[in-house]
Design a protein around this motif. Structure first.
Motif, PDB file in Angstrom:
ATOM      1  N   GLY A  34       0.804  -1.215   0.000  1.00  0.00           N
ATOM      2  CA  GLY A  34       0.000   0.000   0.000  1.00  0.00           C
ATOM      3  C   GLY A  34       0.836   1.264   0.000  1.00  0.00           C
ATOM      4  N   CYS A  35       2.098   1.153   0.450  1.00  0.00           N
ATOM      5  CA  CYS A  35       2.983   2.324   0.444  1.00  0.00           C
ATOM      6  C   CYS A  35       3.132   2.887  -0.964  1.00  0.00           C
ATOM      7  CB  CYS A  35       4.351   1.958   1.001  1.00  0.00           C
ATOM      8  SG  CYS A  35       4.352   1.558   2.762  1.00  0.00           S
ATOM      9  N   TYR A  36       3.237   2.016  -1.942  1.00  0.00           N
ATOM     10  CA  TYR A  36       3.421   2.475  -3.319  1.00  0.00           C
ATOM     11  C   TYR A  36       2.167   3.188  -3.827  1.00  0.00           C
ATOM     12  CZ  TYR A  36       7.563  -0.474  -3.276  1.00  0.00           C
ATOM     13  OH  TYR A  36       8.774  -1.036  -2.963  1.00  0.00           O
ATOM     14  N   ALA A  37       0.992   2.665  -3.456  1.00  0.00           N
ATOM     15  CA  ALA A  37      -0.248   3.311  -3.870  1.00  0.00           C
ATOM     16  C   ALA A  37      -0.368   4.700  -3.251  1.00  0.00           C
ATOM     17  CB  ALA A  37      -1.446   2.450  -3.481  1.00  0.00           C
ATOM     18  N   VAL A  38       0.013   4.831  -1.981  1.00  0.00           N
ATOM     19  CA  VAL A  38      -0.075   6.129  -1.304  1.00  0.00           C
ATOM     20  C   VAL A  38       0.941   7.113  -1.881  1.00  0.00           C
ATOM     21  CG1 VAL A  38       0.294   7.300   0.895  1.00  0.00           C
ATOM     22  CG2 VAL A  38      -1.017   5.184   0.826  1.00  0.00           C
ATOM     23  N   LEU A  39       2.174   6.656  -2.092  1.00  0.00           N
ATOM     24  CA  LEU A  39       3.213   7.545  -2.604  1.00  0.00           C
ATOM     25  C   LEU A  39       2.916   7.986  -4.036  1.00  0.00           C
ATOM     26  CD1 LEU A  39       6.398   5.796  -1.191  1.00  0.00           C
ATOM     27  CD2 LEU A  39       5.407   7.957  -0.445  1.00  0.00           C
ATOM     28  N   ARG A  40       2.275   7.127  -4.811  1.00  0.00           N
ATOM     29  CA  ARG A  40       1.945   7.482  -6.195  1.00  0.00           C
ATOM     30  C   ARG A  40       0.597   8.195  -6.299  1.00  0.00           C
ATOM     31  NH1 ARG A  40       2.355   2.451  -9.957  1.00  0.00           N
ATOM     32  NH2 ARG A  40       2.503   4.088 -11.542  1.00  0.00           N
ATOM     33  N   LYS A  41       0.012   8.505  -5.153  1.00  0.00           N
ATOM     34  CA  LYS A  41      -1.293   9.184  -5.094  1.00  0.00           C
ATOM     35  C   LYS A  41      -2.357   8.386  -5.841  1.00  0.00           C
ATOM     36  CE  LYS A  41       0.877  13.734  -4.673  1.00  0.00           C
ATOM     37  NZ  LYS A  41       0.989  15.109  -5.212  1.00  0.00           N
ATOM     38  N   GLN A  42      -2.321   7.067  -5.621  1.00  0.00           N
ATOM     39  CA  GLN A  42      -3.290   6.161  -6.234  1.00  0.00           C
ATOM     40  C   GLN A  42      -4.076   5.426  -5.152  1.00  0.00           C
ATOM     41  OE1 GLN A  42      -0.777   3.715  -8.780  1.00  0.00           O
ATOM     42  NE2 GLN A  42      -1.261   4.967 -10.543  1.00  0.00           N
ATOM     43  N   SER A  43      -4.380   6.119  -4.072  1.00  0.00           N
ATOM     44  CA  SER A  43      -5.082   5.477  -2.964  1.00  0.00           C
ATOM     45  C   SER A  43      -6.436   4.923  -3.391  1.00  0.00           C
ATOM     46  CB  SER A  43      -5.266   6.480  -1.818  1.00  0.00           C
ATOM     47  OG  SER A  43      -4.014   6.938  -1.356  1.00  0.00           O
ATOM     48  N   LEU A  44      -7.090   5.615  -4.305  1.00  0.00           N
ATOM     49  CA  LEU A  44      -8.396   5.161  -4.775  1.00  0.00           C
ATOM     50  C   LEU A  44      -8.284   3.880  -5.594  1.00  0.00           C
ATOM     51  CD1 LEU A  44     -11.378   5.911  -4.724  1.00  0.00           C
ATOM     52  CD2 LEU A  44     -11.042   7.216  -6.829  1.00  0.00           C
ATOM     53  N   LEU A  45      -7.076   3.565  -6.075  1.00  0.00           N
ATOM     54  CA  LEU A  45      -6.892   2.342  -6.860  1.00  0.00           C
ATOM     55  C   LEU A  45      -7.211   1.110  -6.024  1.00  0.00           C
ATOM     56  CD1 LEU A  45      -5.951   0.998  -9.490  1.00  0.00           C
ATOM     57  CD2 LEU A  45      -3.629   1.061  -8.603  1.00  0.00           C
ATOM     58  N   GLY A  46      -6.801   1.105  -4.751  1.00  0.00           N
ATOM     59  CA  GLY A  46      -7.127  -0.018  -3.880  1.00  0.00           C
ATOM     60  C   GLY A  46      -8.620  -0.181  -3.704  1.00  0.00           C
ATOM     61  N   ASP A  47      -9.325   0.924  -3.584  1.00  0.00           N
ATOM     62  CA  ASP A  47     -10.782   0.879  -3.466  1.00  0.00           C
ATOM     63  C   ASP A  47     -11.406   0.313  -4.731  1.00  0.00           C
ATOM     64  OD1 ASP A  47     -12.986   1.228  -1.911  1.00  0.00           O
ATOM     65  OD2 ASP A  47     -13.287   3.332  -2.402  1.00  0.00           O
ATOM     66  N   ALA A  48     -10.906   0.754  -5.882  1.00  0.00           N
ATOM     67  CA  ALA A  48     -11.447   0.274  -7.158  1.00  0.00           C
ATOM     68  C   ALA A  48     -11.201  -1.217  -7.338  1.00  0.00           C
ATOM     69  CB  ALA A  48     -10.819   1.055  -8.310  1.00  0.00           C
TER      70      ALA A  48
END
Length: 375
Positions: A34-48
């Motif tokens: 999840g660190c990579y999703a947060v750093l890349r500003k893709q937090s919504l990707l996990g939700d999707a």
């Protein structure tokens, strides 16, 4: 005594031990990736991805008529990966931005999943029982073989992440530079997203589709408050995820009818709140303390500078002046009396008479330095 009993239960109680190990495994894997999703500003990707996994679960059951966890997880992984490809395709081939594409894919796939669950529910055999647990999770139903599967797949994803550590770091912080070095950044992007898909589908049975995105974002968000280094962030995020998993399992087992999945999410949310409040570098509490300290320092310097300005009008720089004069000069700029007491304790000002104040030799040097710095 209570801690000893909890520790004993974690070791001897099969259900609690299994749920705790599975939740900890989920926390480590989802927290690290999840660190990579947060750093890349893709937090919504996990939700999707988590919401898009629902139709995959339903289709896997429809095609195989099996509720085996591995079969359903494979269906969820395929659906999540396909949804990710849809997002990438929409962003690359249209003018729709990534956040809009994620929201669009999330809602469409989740709607399809709910429709498929309704269709399964109306089937004569009504074998859908248990599939709806993927919405909110059912950690208490974890078996030892499920934990082994989670640990095996999670360990594989972490090994791949470590193997491509430098490449993923370039992807997060400077993909253009990585491409100039000859790295296939598009392929690495797909690989990283695939690992994230695996991490997400591992947690569907534990916390469910609706809450899984929190297990991806929250540990990384908490870890980000404590460090500026990727390595430290990944380790802390994995640790926070594991603590939340075990803590949620223990809390839910100690009370009646408290679901494990939501309790795990509440536990990691508490860690996020604590981190936001008390992390040394970014914590709100420490920022407030630092701002108060700087404000106090500024007030002291203002009074010292005013006293130096008044003394500069005389031949003797240690000429004394009354509190009333200093109050007039420092109107609406802080507590003059408190600042004078602080200056006396620092040895920069001395109380000549009852209400007269003068610079010391050290105070003159300090005041001169402040005046030169302001020029």
């Amino acid at each position: 005594m209570m801690l000893l009993e909890l520790g004993k239960d974690l070791i001897l109680d099969y259900t609690l031990r299994t749920v705790a190990l599975g939740s900890a495994t989920l926390g480590v894997v989802s927290g690290a990736l999840g660190c990579y999703a947060v750093l890349r500003k893709q937090s919504l990707l996990g939700d999707a991805i988590s919401h898009a996994a629902l139709p995959g679960v339903a289709l896997a059951f429809l095609f195989t008529q099996s509720k085996a966890p591995l079969v359903l997880v494979c269906g969820a992984a395929i659906a999540g990966w396909v949804a990710t490809l849809f997002v990438i395709g929409i962003v690359n081939n249209t003018r729709i931005k990534e956040d809009s594409a994620l929201g669009l894919v999330l809602s469409v796939f989740f709607s399809v999943g709910l429709v498929l669950l309704t269709v399964i529910q109306k089937m004569p055999t009504a074998k859908q029982s248990g599939l709806d647990t993927f919405l909110f999770g059912q950690a208490a139903a974890l078996l030892e073989r499920d934990v082994v599967t989670m640990a095996s797949l999670g360990g594989m994803t972490l090994m791949i992440m470590l193997f491509f550590w430098k490449e993923f770091k370039l992807l997060c912080f400077d993909s253009a530079f990585g491409a100039s070095l000859g790295f296939p950044m598009a392929v690495l992007d797909v690989l990283l997203i695939t690992l994230l898909v695996i991490a997400i589908v591992l947690g569907l049975q534990t916390v469910g589709v609706v809450l899984m995105s929190a297990m991806v974002v929250a540990p990384a968000a908490a870890a980000r408050q404590w460090t500026d280094r990727l390595g430290g962030m990944v380790v802390l995020s994995a640790f926070f995820g594991a603590i939340a998993g075990v803590g949620g399992a223990v809390i839910s087992s100690s009370a009646v009818r408290i679901p494990t999945g939501p309790t795990i999410v509440l536990s990691i949310s508490a860690i996020v709140v604590f981190s936001i409040a008390f992390a040394p570098n970014r914590g709100l509490v420490w920022n407030w303390v630092r701002s108060q300290r700087e404000r106090k320092k500024l007030q002291i310097e203002v009074v010292l500078n005013d006293l130096y300005t008044l003394a500069s009008q005389h031949a003797d720089l240690q000429h004394s002046h009354s509190t009333a004069v200093l109050l007039a000069m420092s109107a609406n700029r802080g507590n003059v009396r408190h600042s004078l007491r602080e200056l006396v304790s620092l040895g920069w000002v001395e109380n000549v008479n009852t209400d007269e104040w003068a610079l010391t030799s050290e105070g003159v040097i300090k005041a001169r330095y402040i005046a030169e710095r302001q020029e």
